[in-house]
Scaffold this active site. Structure first.
Site, PDB file in Angstrom:
ATOM      1  N   HIS A   1      19.288 -29.286  18.749  1.00 30.57           N
ATOM      2  CA  HIS A   1      20.675 -29.250  18.260  1.00 30.57           C
ATOM      3  C   HIS A   1      21.735 -29.203  19.346  1.00 30.57           C
ATOM      4  O   HIS A   1      22.927 -29.225  19.046  1.00 30.57           O
ATOM      5  CB  HIS A   1      20.871 -28.053  17.322  1.00 30.57           C
ATOM      6  CG  HIS A   1      21.036 -26.748  18.065  1.00 30.57           C
ATOM      7  ND1 HIS A   1      19.976 -26.060  18.594  1.00 30.57           N
ATOM      8  CD2 HIS A   1      22.145 -26.037  18.385  1.00 30.57           C
ATOM      9  CE1 HIS A   1      20.413 -24.971  19.186  1.00 30.57           C
ATOM     10  NE2 HIS A   1      21.731 -24.922  19.084  1.00 30.57           N
TER      11      HIS A   1
HETATM   12  C1  UD1 Z   1      26.718 -23.262  18.006  1.00 33.66           C
HETATM   13  C2  UD1 Z   1      26.799 -22.676  19.421  1.00 33.66           C
HETATM   14  C3  UD1 Z   1      25.434 -22.751  20.079  1.00 33.66           C
HETATM   15  C4  UD1 Z   1      24.363 -22.137  19.191  1.00 33.66           C
HETATM   16  C5  UD1 Z   1      24.413 -22.799  17.829  1.00 33.66           C
HETATM   17  C6  UD1 Z   1      23.372 -22.222  16.869  1.00 33.66           C
HETATM   18  C7  UD1 Z   1      28.974 -23.027  20.544  1.00 33.66           C
HETATM   19  C8  UD1 Z   1      29.673 -23.768  21.611  1.00 33.66           C
HETATM   20  N1  UD1 Z   1      27.723 -23.427  20.271  1.00 33.66           N
HETATM   21  O1  UD1 Z   1      26.386 -24.628  18.131  1.00 33.66           O
HETATM   22  O2  UD1 Z   1      25.476 -22.060  21.302  1.00 33.66           O
HETATM   23  O3  UD1 Z   1      23.102 -22.364  19.787  1.00 33.66           O
HETATM   24  O4  UD1 Z   1      25.711 -22.589  17.269  1.00 33.66           O
HETATM   25  O5  UD1 Z   1      23.221 -23.056  15.745  1.00 33.66           O
HETATM   26  O6  UD1 Z   1      29.539 -22.107  19.993  1.00 33.66           O
HETATM   27  N2  UD1 Z   1      28.014 -27.619  11.035  1.00 33.66           N
HETATM   28  C9  UD1 Z   1      27.727 -27.671   9.691  1.00 33.66           C
HETATM   29  N3  UD1 Z   1      27.663 -26.477   9.020  1.00 33.66           N
HETATM   30  C10 UD1 Z   1      27.873 -25.276   9.608  1.00 33.66           C
HETATM   31  C11 UD1 Z   1      28.196 -25.235  10.970  1.00 33.66           C
HETATM   32  C12 UD1 Z   1      28.253 -26.413  11.670  1.00 33.66           C
HETATM   33  O7  UD1 Z   1      27.525 -28.729   9.127  1.00 33.66           O
HETATM   34  O8  UD1 Z   1      27.785 -24.244   8.925  1.00 33.66           O
HETATM   35  C13 UD1 Z   1      28.062 -28.898  11.793  1.00 33.66           C
HETATM   36  C14 UD1 Z   1      29.450 -29.464  11.911  1.00 33.66           C
HETATM   37  O9  UD1 Z   1      29.345 -30.864  11.908  1.00 33.66           O
HETATM   38  C15 UD1 Z   1      29.865 -28.993  13.282  1.00 33.66           C
HETATM   39  C16 UD1 Z   1      28.555 -29.065  14.048  1.00 33.66           C
HETATM   40  O10 UD1 Z   1      27.566 -28.680  13.111  1.00 33.66           O
HETATM   41  O11 UD1 Z   1      30.868 -29.792  13.851  1.00 33.66           O
HETATM   42  C17 UD1 Z   1      28.510 -28.171  15.246  1.00 33.66           C
HETATM   43  O12 UD1 Z   1      28.800 -26.808  14.863  1.00 33.66           O
HETATM   44  P1  UD1 Z   1      29.357 -25.755  15.940  1.00 33.66           P
HETATM   45  O13 UD1 Z   1      29.512 -24.433  15.306  1.00 33.66           O
HETATM   46  O14 UD1 Z   1      30.536 -26.338  16.668  1.00 33.66           O
HETATM   47  O15 UD1 Z   1      28.226 -25.712  17.040  1.00 33.66           O
HETATM   48  P2  UD1 Z   1      26.635 -25.641  16.936  1.00 33.66           P
HETATM   49  O16 UD1 Z   1      26.104 -26.958  17.368  1.00 33.66           O
HETATM   50  O17 UD1 Z   1      26.160 -25.080  15.648  1.00 33.66           O
END
Ligand code: UD1
Length: 364
Positions: free
Chosen positions: A209
């Site tokens: 991820h």
């Molecule tokens: C975040 C953390 C990472 C951690 C990970 C655990 C940062 C910079 N990164 O990454 O260190 O390892 O969480 O999972 O804070 N999305 C959904 N549903 C959700 C949340 C996110 O669909 O509930 C999708 C969205 O398209 C979003 C993308 O995932 O843009 C990324 O989510 P984000 O919270 O920015 O970062 P993670 O990749 O989850």
């Protein structure tokens, strides 16, 4: 005159933090002199990335959910800083606890420091020495304003010492491993998992991820092709970020017949699948630690890791998102002779609670 009871605000927002807070909140709840309120930033909002962990791990419900959701990193942090500032006014805590290295962590740290409220960082001191990694920036920002540092490993303590941070630095072990050491561990049986997921023999547990593996098209291409060409069945719970990338790039055809895709899984299902796996392939720090606990060799599809101890003992191999290297590492991986439990002995929560109390009494 010491305070009878301290009021603590714990900040969480993303899946790994729920797991860590689950372990520490249990230890905090056992101590009458600490009262905890949980604030959820809302960075993760899907039920299977957030609510399900609160239910399964019996984490006290957050008093506030600030609903920051998905946005650019700066937008997420700015929204959270502004919203959390108001919570700090309402709650007026004696101390704030943050975990790990997400955008939620560093935004909470900045807001707390600006209010001159003492800040505890759980998982302090880890470094990958590469500011291009968003989590590294979060680590640096958070540790720059932390007052009391809870380090999971000796390497983390040493990293802080390198930049002159030696006061209020405590080696505690890794908090998330407390759950695995605890008697409340609830593993599924191997046969139940085989039946549920269609696993037939030896299999690999995989996650992917990280932004550099999902947002750089070529990296995701190499990873998916390499995994499709393995002689193992591979079970891959898919983070929404990776699912979006596969859709956007039209990479569905790269998913081999040997790959079993699932939705993101709960904590104990993940641990059960990991425990019985022959191998793990991952870019997640959490899975690297947990695989080490379960004594499952791990191929890291990232250029580096902060969990040096697992690499040094031979349990984890860093290969990056490289077709040949992934295949080579999977074919040559063996069970190492050494396992020193270097990442935690299950008593991290107790250590943090007693150290926190002494610290609060000292600064009161
Ligand atoms: C975040 C953390 C990472 C951690 C990970 C655990 C940062 C910079 N990164 O990454 O260190 O390892 O969480 O999972 O804070 N999305 C959904 N549903 C959700 C949340 C996110 O669909 O509930 C999708 C969205 O398209 C979003 C993308 O995932 O843009 C990324 O989510 P984000 O919270 O920015 O970062 P993670 O990749 O989850």
């Amino acid at each position: 005159m010491l305070k009878e009871r301290y009021h603590i605000v714990t900040v969480v927002g993303a899946r790994p933090q729920f797991i860590k807070a689950a372990a520490l909140s249990r230890a905090i709840a056992c101590n009458d002199r600490l009262h905890e309120v949980i604030v959820h930033s809302g960075q993760h909002y899907d039920h299977n990335l957030s609510g399900s962990f609160f239910q399964e791990l019996e984490i006290p419900a957050p008093k506030y959910n600030l609903g920051i959701g998905s946005a650019s990193h700066n937008q997420q942090m700015a929204t959270f800083i502004a919203a959390f500032d108001e919570i700090l006014t309402i709650e007026n805590p004696d101390l704030v606890i943050v975990y790990g290295d997400t955008n939620t962590t560093s935004a909470a740290a900045i807001a707390t420091a600006k209010r001159n409220i003492p800040l505890a960082h759980v998982e302090a001191g880890l470094r990958e020495w590469n500011k291009k990694i968003p989590e590294e920036v979060n680590k640096l920002l958070t540790d720059a304003v932390t007052d009391i540092f809870f380090c999971p490993t000796q390497t983390a303590v040493n990293n802080l010492a390198k930049v002159g941070t030696v006061n209020n630095v405590h080696l505690t072990g890794d908090i998330s491993l407390d759950l695995l050491h605890s008697s409340s561990a609830t593993y599924a049986t191997k046969s139940a998992l085989q039946e549920k997921y269609g696993l037939e023999g030896d299999y690999i547990f995989m996650t992917c991820h990280r932004d550099r593996n999902t947002d750089i098209k070529e990296n995701l291409d190499s990873i998916l092709r390499a995994v499709a060409d393995l002689e193992y069945q591979v079970i891959l719970p898919l983070h929404p970020r990776t699912a979006n990338a596969i859709d956007t790039y039209g990479y569905q055809s790269l998913i081999g017949d040997n790959i079993i895709i699932t939705e993101p899984l709960g904590f104990w299902t993940t641990q059960s699948l990991l425990k019985y796996a022959s191998l793990a392939i991952t870019d997640s720090g959490g899975i690297i630690k947990e695989a080490y606990f379960h004594r499952v060799p791990t191929v890291i599809i990232d250029q580096q890791t902060e969990w040096i101890e697992a690499v040094d003992e031979g349990w984890a191999t860093v290969v990056g998102p490289d077709y040949e290297q992934i295949k080579k590492a999977v074919d040559s991986t063996a069970i190492p002779d050494i396992h020193t439990n270097a990442l935690g002995d299950g008593k991290c929560g107790e250590r943090i609670v007693s150290t926190l109390l002494s610290y609060l009494d000292q600064i009161a």
